[in-house]
Design a protein around this motif. Sequence first.
Motif, PDB file in Angstrom:
ATOM      1  N   ARG A  78       5.169  43.366 -44.386  1.00  0.00           N
ATOM      2  CA  ARG A  78       4.645  41.543 -44.013  1.00  0.00           C
ATOM      3  C   ARG A  78       3.342  42.222 -43.886  1.00  0.00           C
ATOM      4  O   ARG A  78       2.521  42.662 -43.878  1.00  0.00           O
ATOM      5  CB  ARG A  78       5.133  41.510 -42.333  1.00  0.00           C
ATOM      6  N   VAL A  79       2.231  40.357 -44.583  1.00  0.00           N
ATOM      7  CA  VAL A  79       1.384  40.594 -44.636  1.00  0.00           C
ATOM      8  C   VAL A  79       0.702  39.090 -43.656  1.00  0.00           C
ATOM      9  O   VAL A  79       1.845  38.302 -43.390  1.00  0.00           O
ATOM     10  CB  VAL A  79       0.647  39.672 -45.925  1.00  0.00           C
ATOM     11  N   PHE A  80      -0.375  39.436 -43.085  1.00  0.00           N
ATOM     12  CA  PHE A  80      -0.979  38.225 -42.429  1.00  0.00           C
ATOM     13  C   PHE A  80      -2.909  37.920 -42.205  1.00  0.00           C
ATOM     14  O   PHE A  80      -2.610  39.352 -42.824  1.00  0.00           O
ATOM     15  CB  PHE A  80      -0.896  38.511 -40.684  1.00  0.00           C
ATOM     16  N   GLY A  81      -3.313  36.962 -42.511  1.00  0.00           N
ATOM     17  CA  GLY A  81      -3.990  36.416 -42.655  1.00  0.00           C
ATOM     18  C   GLY A  81      -5.211  35.619 -42.010  1.00  0.00           C
ATOM     19  O   GLY A  81      -4.705  34.691 -41.444  1.00  0.00           O
ATOM     20  N   THR A  82      -5.826  35.721 -41.369  1.00  0.00           N
ATOM     21  CA  THR A  82      -7.242  35.087 -40.799  1.00  0.00           C
ATOM     22  C   THR A  82      -8.075  35.188 -41.963  1.00  0.00           C
ATOM     23  O   THR A  82      -9.149  35.842 -42.880  1.00  0.00           O
ATOM     24  CB  THR A  82      -8.140  35.543 -39.213  1.00  0.00           C
ATOM     25  N   PRO A  83      -9.018  34.250 -41.606  1.00  0.00           N
ATOM     26  CA  PRO A  83     -10.642  33.544 -42.261  1.00  0.00           C
ATOM     27  C   PRO A  83     -11.377  35.063 -42.536  1.00  0.00           C
ATOM     28  O   PRO A  83     -12.172  35.740 -43.200  1.00  0.00           O
ATOM     29  CB  PRO A  83     -11.627  32.766 -41.534  1.00  0.00           C
ATOM     30  N   ARG A  84     -10.658  36.320 -41.358  1.00  0.00           N
ATOM     31  CA  ARG A  84     -12.114  37.233 -41.131  1.00  0.00           C
ATOM     32  C   ARG A  84     -10.849  38.639 -41.486  1.00  0.00           C
ATOM     33  O   ARG A  84     -11.320  39.482 -40.880  1.00  0.00           O
ATOM     34  CB  ARG A  84     -12.639  36.740 -39.584  1.00  0.00           C
ATOM     35  N   ARG A  85      -9.045  38.795 -41.560  1.00  0.00           N
ATOM     36  CA  ARG A  85      -8.912  39.753 -41.254  1.00  0.00           C
ATOM     37  C   ARG A  85      -7.456  39.588 -42.536  1.00  0.00           C
ATOM     38  O   ARG A  85      -7.271  38.331 -42.859  1.00  0.00           O
ATOM     39  CB  ARG A  85      -7.889  39.970 -40.162  1.00  0.00           C
TER      40      ARG A  85
END
Length: 247
Positions: free
Chosen positions: A52-59
Motif C-alpha cells: 500500500r502507498v500513501f502520500g502528502t505534499p511532504r512525504r
Amino acid sequence: MRTQTRRLLLEIGVEEMPAAAVRAALGQLATEAARSLVENRLLTQAAIDAVRVFGTPRRLTLIVEALPDIQRSEVVEMKGPPTKIAFGPDGRPGPAGVGFAKAQGVAVEALEVREAEGGEYLFAVKESPGLLAGEVLPGILRSLIESLEFTKAMRWGVGTFKFIRPIRWLAALYGADQLPFEVAGLQSGRLTYGHRFLAEGPFELADADQYEATMSAGRVVVAPTERRQAVESMVREAAPSVGGRAF
C-alpha cells in the motif's frame, strides 16, 4: 524454521511537492515495490495486495503488511554439456562433466542426466536458501527510491542523484528493526515529521505499526482519500457561514 511476518515501512520525506507529482510517484512506488518484492522472493504475485502507498505534499509512504522475515528458497536448474561430451568411453565423468559440476558447486554424483533438445544432457539442480528479509530489504528500498522517475527532477547538495524535490528524511523500519541504507548522502532512520505548522516534530517510530498513530499525533492525514473527505467536510461546514453551499 517457522517463518514470521512483520510490517515494512518506508517514508520518503521531501520538500513540498506538486499534487500531480505525488500521484505519479505513488503509482510508481506501488508498482516497483510489488515487482521488486516478488522478484526477491519476499512476496508472491497473489499477495501483492499487501503493498500500500500513501502520500502528502511532504512525504511518500510505502507500507507492506505481513512481510515474511526470510526469502523463499529457490530451486535453480542449470543445463550442462551433452553426455556424449561429459562422459568418457568408460562411462565415467570426463573433464567436461567434472568441470561443469565444479563450476556449479555440486558433486559429480549429484548431476542428473535428462532429455533435452533431442539429446541427453547433464543438469545441476541446486536449492538456493532464502536470506533474512532484514539483509535484503535495505538494498531493495534504496534501489526503489533511486528508480522513481519524474518529468522534472532536481539535484541538490553534491552528487548526481535527482528527485522531484530534495529529500530531507528517510524512515525505514521492518517491524521494530531499523533498515540502514543511504540515498543522496542521507542515512535512513526511524524519525518522521508531522504537519509543518501544527506539530512539526520530529517523532521517533519505535515500530512500523506505530506509523498511523504517530501521523495522527503529528496532525497529518496520510491517506489521500481520507484527506479529500476531510477537506470536503470542512468545505460543507464552512460554506453556509459565507452565504454559499458546497457541491
